[in-house]
Design a protein around this motif. Sequence first.
Motif, PDB file in Angstrom:
ATOM      1  N   ALA A 246       0.770  -1.355   0.017  1.00  0.00           N
ATOM      2  CA  ALA A 246      -0.054  -0.006  -0.032  1.00  0.00           C
ATOM      3  C   ALA A 246       0.959   1.239   0.049  1.00  0.00           C
ATOM      4  CB  ALA A 246      -0.731  -0.104   1.358  1.00  0.00           C
ATOM      5  N   TYR A 247       2.227   0.972   0.155  1.00  0.00           N
ATOM      6  CA  TYR A 247       2.954   2.150   0.432  1.00  0.00           C
ATOM      7  C   TYR A 247       4.148   2.233  -0.734  1.00  0.00           C
ATOM      8  CZ  TYR A 247       0.656   2.654   5.106  1.00  0.00           C
ATOM      9  OH  TYR A 247       0.073   2.509   5.896  1.00  0.00           O
ATOM     10  N   GLY A 248       4.067   1.220  -1.565  1.00  0.00           N
ATOM     11  CA  GLY A 248       5.155   1.024  -2.455  1.00  0.00           C
ATOM     12  C   GLY A 248       5.531  -0.119  -2.746  1.00  0.00           C
ATOM     13  N   ALA A 249       6.384  -0.480  -3.770  1.00  0.00           N
ATOM     14  CA  ALA A 249       7.111  -1.610  -4.253  1.00  0.00           C
ATOM     15  C   ALA A 249       7.811  -2.201  -3.126  1.00  0.00           C
ATOM     16  CB  ALA A 249       8.095  -1.472  -5.600  1.00  0.00           C
ATOM     17  N   VAL A 250       7.305  -3.749  -2.972  1.00  0.00           N
ATOM     18  CA  VAL A 250       8.026  -4.429  -2.182  1.00  0.00           C
ATOM     19  C   VAL A 250       9.002  -5.731  -2.857  1.00  0.00           C
ATOM     20  CG1 VAL A 250       7.451  -6.479  -0.466  1.00  0.00           C
ATOM     21  CG2 VAL A 250       6.152  -4.249  -0.406  1.00  0.00           C
ATOM     22  N   ASP A 251      10.138  -5.647  -2.402  1.00  0.00           N
ATOM     23  CA  ASP A 251      11.066  -6.762  -3.144  1.00  0.00           C
ATOM     24  C   ASP A 251      11.073  -7.995  -2.372  1.00  0.00           C
ATOM     25  OD1 ASP A 251      12.194  -5.033  -4.956  1.00  0.00           O
ATOM     26  OD2 ASP A 251      14.116  -4.704  -3.688  1.00  0.00           O
ATOM     27  N   SER A 252      10.937  -8.323  -1.096  1.00  0.00           N
ATOM     28  CA  SER A 252      10.830  -9.487  -0.453  1.00  0.00           C
ATOM     29  C   SER A 252      10.175  -9.383   0.882  1.00  0.00           C
ATOM     30  CB  SER A 252      12.296 -10.144  -0.483  1.00  0.00           C
ATOM     31  OG  SER A 252      12.949  -9.367   0.492  1.00  0.00           O
ATOM     32  N   VAL A 253       9.435 -10.506   1.323  1.00  0.00           N
ATOM     33  CA  VAL A 253       8.890 -10.445   2.494  1.00  0.00           C
ATOM     34  C   VAL A 253       9.284 -11.828   3.214  1.00  0.00           C
ATOM     35  CG1 VAL A 253       6.670 -10.650   3.913  1.00  0.00           C
ATOM     36  CG2 VAL A 253       6.679  -9.058   2.000  1.00  0.00           C
ATOM     37  N   LYS A 254       9.658 -11.746   4.612  1.00  0.00           N
ATOM     38  CA  LYS A 254      10.159 -13.253   5.149  1.00  0.00           C
ATOM     39  C   LYS A 254       9.632 -13.124   6.523  1.00  0.00           C
ATOM     40  CE  LYS A 254      12.244 -16.843   5.470  1.00  0.00           C
ATOM     41  NZ  LYS A 254      11.492 -18.203   5.295  1.00  0.00           N
ATOM     42  N   ILE A 255       8.856 -14.107   6.976  1.00  0.00           N
ATOM     43  CA  ILE A 255       8.355 -14.068   8.280  1.00  0.00           C
ATOM     44  C   ILE A 255       9.201 -15.320   8.815  1.00  0.00           C
ATOM     45  CG2 ILE A 255       6.470 -15.005   9.773  1.00  0.00           C
ATOM     46  CD1 ILE A 255       4.554 -13.580   7.722  1.00  0.00           C
ATOM     47  N   ILE A 256       9.883 -15.071   9.877  1.00  0.00           N
ATOM     48  CA  ILE A 256      10.811 -15.909  10.490  1.00  0.00           C
ATOM     49  C   ILE A 256      10.002 -17.036  11.335  1.00  0.00           C
ATOM     50  CG2 ILE A 256      12.852 -16.294  12.247  1.00  0.00           C
ATOM     51  CD1 ILE A 256      13.218 -14.393   9.369  1.00  0.00           C
ATOM     52  N   THR A 257      10.283 -18.332  11.097  1.00  0.00           N
ATOM     53  CA  THR A 257       9.825 -19.491  11.781  1.00  0.00           C
ATOM     54  C   THR A 257      10.848 -20.441  12.569  1.00  0.00           C
ATOM     55  OG1 THR A 257      10.006 -20.856   9.667  1.00  0.00           O
ATOM     56  CG2 THR A 257       8.160 -19.615  10.000  1.00  0.00           C
ATOM     57  N   ASP A 258      10.333 -21.128  13.199  1.00  0.00           N
ATOM     58  CA  ASP A 258      10.931 -22.159  14.206  1.00  0.00           C
ATOM     59  C   ASP A 258      11.397 -23.215  13.294  1.00  0.00           C
ATOM     60  OD1 ASP A 258      10.953 -24.728  15.841  1.00  0.00           O
ATOM     61  OD2 ASP A 258      11.474 -23.049  17.140  1.00  0.00           O
ATOM     62  N   LYS A 259      12.835 -23.555  13.241  1.00  0.00           N
ATOM     63  CA  LYS A 259      13.026 -24.619  12.407  1.00  0.00           C
ATOM     64  C   LYS A 259      12.544 -25.887  12.576  1.00  0.00           C
ATOM     65  CE  LYS A 259      17.678 -25.429  14.496  1.00  0.00           C
ATOM     66  NZ  LYS A 259      19.089 -25.198  14.138  1.00  0.00           N
ATOM     67  N   PHE A 260      12.130 -26.087  13.990  1.00  0.00           N
ATOM     68  CA  PHE A 260      11.632 -27.307  14.394  1.00  0.00           C
ATOM     69  C   PHE A 260      10.215 -27.630  14.045  1.00  0.00           C
ATOM     70  CE2 PHE A 260      15.675 -27.028  16.767  1.00  0.00           C
ATOM     71  CZ  PHE A 260      16.208 -27.980  16.216  1.00  0.00           C
ATOM     72  N   THR A 261       9.517 -26.745  14.512  1.00  0.00           N
ATOM     73  CA  THR A 261       7.839 -26.670  14.422  1.00  0.00           C
ATOM     74  C   THR A 261       7.454 -25.928  13.250  1.00  0.00           C
ATOM     75  OG1 THR A 261       7.437 -24.580  15.751  1.00  0.00           O
ATOM     76  CG2 THR A 261       7.803 -26.618  17.033  1.00  0.00           C
ATOM     77  N   GLY A 262       8.022 -24.972  12.565  1.00  0.00           N
ATOM     78  CA  GLY A 262       7.689 -24.286  11.445  1.00  0.00           C
ATOM     79  C   GLY A 262       6.612 -23.270  11.627  1.00  0.00           C
ATOM     80  N   ARG A 263       6.565 -23.050  13.030  1.00  0.00           N
ATOM     81  CA  ARG A 263       5.454 -22.031  13.303  1.00  0.00           C
ATOM     82  C   ARG A 263       6.167 -20.578  13.369  1.00  0.00           C
ATOM     83  NH1 ARG A 263       3.643 -20.658  19.495  1.00  0.00           N
ATOM     84  NH2 ARG A 263       1.834 -19.657  18.906  1.00  0.00           N
ATOM     85  N   SER A 264       5.501 -19.652  13.243  1.00  0.00           N
ATOM     86  CA  SER A 264       5.914 -18.297  13.034  1.00  0.00           C
ATOM     87  C   SER A 264       6.590 -18.001  14.464  1.00  0.00           C
ATOM     88  CB  SER A 264       4.902 -17.377  12.687  1.00  0.00           C
ATOM     89  OG  SER A 264       5.418 -15.999  12.820  1.00  0.00           O
ATOM     90  N   LYS A 265       7.598 -17.162  14.515  1.00  0.00           N
ATOM     91  CA  LYS A 265       8.073 -16.605  15.677  1.00  0.00           C
ATOM     92  C   LYS A 265       7.582 -15.163  16.201  1.00  0.00           C
ATOM     93  CE  LYS A 265      12.668 -19.019  15.966  1.00  0.00           C
ATOM     94  NZ  LYS A 265      13.998 -19.098  16.618  1.00  0.00           N
ATOM     95  N   GLY A 266       6.978 -14.619  15.015  1.00  0.00           N
ATOM     96  CA  GLY A 266       6.278 -13.524  15.514  1.00  0.00           C
ATOM     97  C   GLY A 266       6.990 -12.266  15.243  1.00  0.00           C
ATOM     98  N   PHE A 267       7.946 -12.543  14.126  1.00  0.00           N
ATOM     99  CA  PHE A 267       8.534 -11.394  13.559  1.00  0.00           C
ATOM    100  C   PHE A 267       9.091 -11.674  12.330  1.00  0.00           C
ATOM    101  CE2 PHE A 267      12.108 -13.554  15.512  1.00  0.00           C
ATOM    102  CZ  PHE A 267      13.122 -13.408  14.734  1.00  0.00           C
ATOM    103  N   GLY A 268       9.348 -10.721  11.565  1.00  0.00           N
ATOM    104  CA  GLY A 268       9.984 -10.867   9.984  1.00  0.00           C
ATOM    105  C   GLY A 268      10.570  -9.519   9.505  1.00  0.00           C
ATOM    106  N   PHE A 269      10.713  -9.572   8.230  1.00  0.00           N
ATOM    107  CA  PHE A 269      11.600  -8.584   7.520  1.00  0.00           C
ATOM    108  C   PHE A 269      10.891  -8.213   6.187  1.00  0.00           C
ATOM    109  CE2 PHE A 269      14.433 -10.648  10.490  1.00  0.00           C
ATOM    110  CZ  PHE A 269      14.914  -9.496  10.988  1.00  0.00           C
ATOM    111  N   VAL A 270      10.603  -6.977   5.866  1.00  0.00           N
ATOM    112  CA  VAL A 270      10.360  -6.515   4.575  1.00  0.00           C
ATOM    113  C   VAL A 270      11.513  -5.811   3.913  1.00  0.00           C
ATOM    114  CG1 VAL A 270       8.259  -5.353   3.452  1.00  0.00           C
ATOM    115  CG2 VAL A 270       7.768  -6.461   5.368  1.00  0.00           C
ATOM    116  N   GLU A 271      11.703  -6.036   2.547  1.00  0.00           N
ATOM    117  CA  GLU A 271      12.595  -5.333   1.769  1.00  0.00           C
ATOM    118  C   GLU A 271      11.972  -4.493   0.851  1.00  0.00           C
ATOM    119  OE1 GLU A 271      16.564  -4.218   1.147  1.00  0.00           O
ATOM    120  OE2 GLU A 271      16.019  -5.878   2.349  1.00  0.00           O
TER     121      GLU A 271
END
Length: 115
Positions: A23-48
């Motif tokens: 809604a604010y402009g172009a987005v190159d990438s989005v990554k939500i960080i997940t637990d490597k064992f459960t695959g569940r979101s850790k509640g944070f991420g990064f947007v480029e």
Amino acid sequence: MNIFVGSLPFSIEEADLRESFEAYGAVDSVKIITDKFTGRSKGFGFVEMPNDAEAQKAIDELNGATVQGRAIVVNKSEPKPEGERRSFNNNRGGNDRGGYGNNRGGNDRGGRGGY
């Protein structure tokens, strides 16, 4: 610009997060960080986002916004200097009490005797 997004609802998908920032402009990438064992979101991420002005506008307007009932945290992600990365073993703080081998007394049965 790399943007940190915290306090995310665990149920949010990367596509939903991308839509919020697009809604604010172009987005190159989005990554939500997940637990490597459960695959569940850790509640944070990064947007480029490639455009710094659009990214700053997204930060200003989305920081503190409510997403699925949670107030999210949005700010510019500052990369950690290489020397400050922690390995999984460096956070003990010298308080390793151990488990086995502690002399707690009262449980020494001695030898079998009588051979």
